[in-house]
Enzyme design. Structure first.
Site, short mmCIF file in Angstrom:
data_model
loop_
_atom_site.label_atom_id
_atom_site.label_comp_id
_atom_site.label_asym_id
_atom_site.label_seq_id
_atom_site.Cartn_x
_atom_site.Cartn_y
_atom_site.Cartn_z
N ASP A 182 0.61 -1.18 -0.28
CA ASP A 182 -0.18 0.09 0.01
C ASP A 182 0.68 1.45 0.02
O ASP A 182 0.57 2.14 -0.76
CB ASP A 182 -1.08 -0.03 1.23
N GLU A 409 1.19 -9.59 11.53
CA GLU A 409 0.94 -9.29 9.96
C GLU A 409 2.43 -8.83 9.44
O GLU A 409 2.73 -9.29 8.39
CB GLU A 409 0.04 -8.05 9.97
#
Ligand code: GLC
Length: 441
Positions: A182, A409
């Protein structure tokens, strides 16, 4: 320290070195528990809350994770992903099976035009690569199920080749979320050129799940949403968007991973006696595209802003996906060593020597187990034994990070500190299929 690790010290022997024991079987069990926990019945969410839908490349990893203990569930995961394929061939980056207010932007903001409410962009096409892995684990169980999704995967790859190539055959992203990375510094230049007029007020949900220091900034988010609005207003029409979208970046993630995936799909086609016509030519084009991402000044594979004809000037973890694509370059080994020497737990998503490196901010520095898997398994395919050894060492480095800090994550590459969401599907999958010492073969 995770629950599964403990330190043993002989009584009274204070000067003796401490030995650390890790209960790998308990970690394997925990990884399986996470996959089952995130299973929503036929599809898996990346983690509860922060990402409550089916994400494309997460799902392909999930299939691989499930395949380690439940091959039927692995095929189901790939089937549910392909069920969201659009008429154009595109397979969306998010499938919104069941609305969940904890995530923004949701289905109404995206307005995707497929059979299942979805986003309007794609994600790194790793599904064929994992489909091959799952198939090869049990060809008998997989023959029919693989054959049933083969044509869909081919159409998806064709969609990339039709709508996302630059003039050299490199694959471009049209939104920062499309590469799955991102807020990587590669997008800074092209995002700066966007004036997000009319984006208005919106309420981010990500920063209520995770520390904002570990997430993209508002500057980035305004532009992410502006690009989503642009696509929705044009009904995600590929031809219209190609004209109107100011964000188009030739990207090493997409190019190397599609090349890898297309080779895997071709191998599957040959094994199953399914059509493979045109695939040699596609592969030749993608190889040319991959080589065109060599930035001569940086002496590294780099992203290129197609609209401004400018290199990003970034050594990122995506640069190291070259080996998996079958593209070897000695300079990349030197970059890899330089980057790994600067951190404790690699591979940092951005060059630690760069002034844009931020060890906790998402794709601007943290290490991701899934990228390690893609880099490491790619290195293990190298013709050079020294490169193969680095691939195996990376699996061990990843093992240590997960064993010490859990199924996060992503990880701070300097300290290993877990960051972002926890009980993460793809980290568990990478553990089961690659990083755990109990993995066979
Ligand atoms: C973030 C990541 C992306 C991933 C998604 C779900 O958006 O950048 O790669 O697919 O989260 O885990």
């Amino acid at each position: 320290m995770s629950d599964h690790q403990f330190t043993k010290q002989s009584a009274g022997a204070e000067s003796e070195p401490k030995e650390t024991f890790v209960d790998y079987n308990a970690l394997d069990a925990e990884a399986r528990r996470i996959l089952n926990l995130n299973d929503r019945g036929g599809y898996t969410v990346p983690t509860d809350g922060l990402y409550p839908y089916q994400w494309n490349w997460d799902s392909a990893f999930a299939a691989y994770g499930f395949a380690q203990f439940n091959i039927d569930r692995a095929w189901q995961e790939l089937e549910s992903l392909m069920a969201g394929q659009w008429a154009s061939g595109m397979v969306p980056h998010i499938l919104f099976h069941k609305e969940d207010a904890r995530y923004f932007p949701g289905p109404d903001v995206w307005g995707g035009v497929g059979p299942i409410p979805s986003s309007g962009i794609s994600q790194p096409p790793v599904a064929a690569t994992f489909a091959r892995r799952v198939y090869e684990m049990d060809p008998l169980a997989g023959k029919e199920r693989m054959s049933a999704i083969y044509e869909g995967l081919r159409r998806w790859h064709q969609w990339f080749l039709k709508w996302r190539t630059d003039e050299n055959g490199a694959i471009c992203v049209t939104h920062p979320w499309e590469a799955g990375r991102d807020n990587t510094p590669e997008w800074d230049g092209p995002l700066k050129r966007i004036d997000p007029v009319g984006v208005g007020e919106y309420k981010r949900r990500d920063t209520s799940h995770v520390n904002p220091e570990m997430r993209p900034t508002k500057f980035d988010y305004d532009r992410y949403i502006w690009l989503v609005n642009l696509g929705r207003n044009l009904d995600w029409d590929d031809a219209k968007l190609k004209e109107a979208n100011p964000f188009r970046v030739a990207d090493p993630t997409m190019t190397f991973l599609l090349l890898r995936a297309h080779r895997d799909l071709q191998a599957l086609g040959e094994a199953l006696n399914l059509p493979t016509d045109g695939m040699d030519a596609d592969i030749a084009l993608l190889e040319a595209g991959a080589r065109s991402l060599w930035n001569p000044k940086l002496q590294c594979y780099d992203a290129k802003d197609v609209m401004a004809d400018e290199w990003a000037g970034c050594v990122s973890s995506a640069s190291f996906l070259c080996w998996g694509a079958g593209i070897e370059n000695e300079r990349m080994v030197a970059h890899f060593d330089r980057v790994m020497q600067a951190v404790k737990y690699g591979v940092p998503s951005h060059d630690p020597h760069s002034d844009r490196f931020e060890p906790k901010r998402y794709w601007r520095g943290p290490s991701w187990a899934i990228v390690n898997y893609l880099i490491g398994t790619g290195m293990e395919l190298s013709t050079d034994a020294d490169v193969r050894a680095r691939g195996r060492a990376l699996a061990e480095n990843t093992r240590e990070a997960i064993a010490k800090f859990g199924f996060a994550e992503y990880f701070d590459p300097l300290t290993g500190e877990p960051a972002g969401g926890s009980t993460f599907t793809w980290t568990a999958a990478v553990w089961l299929g690659w990083a755990s010492p109990t993995v066979k073969g």
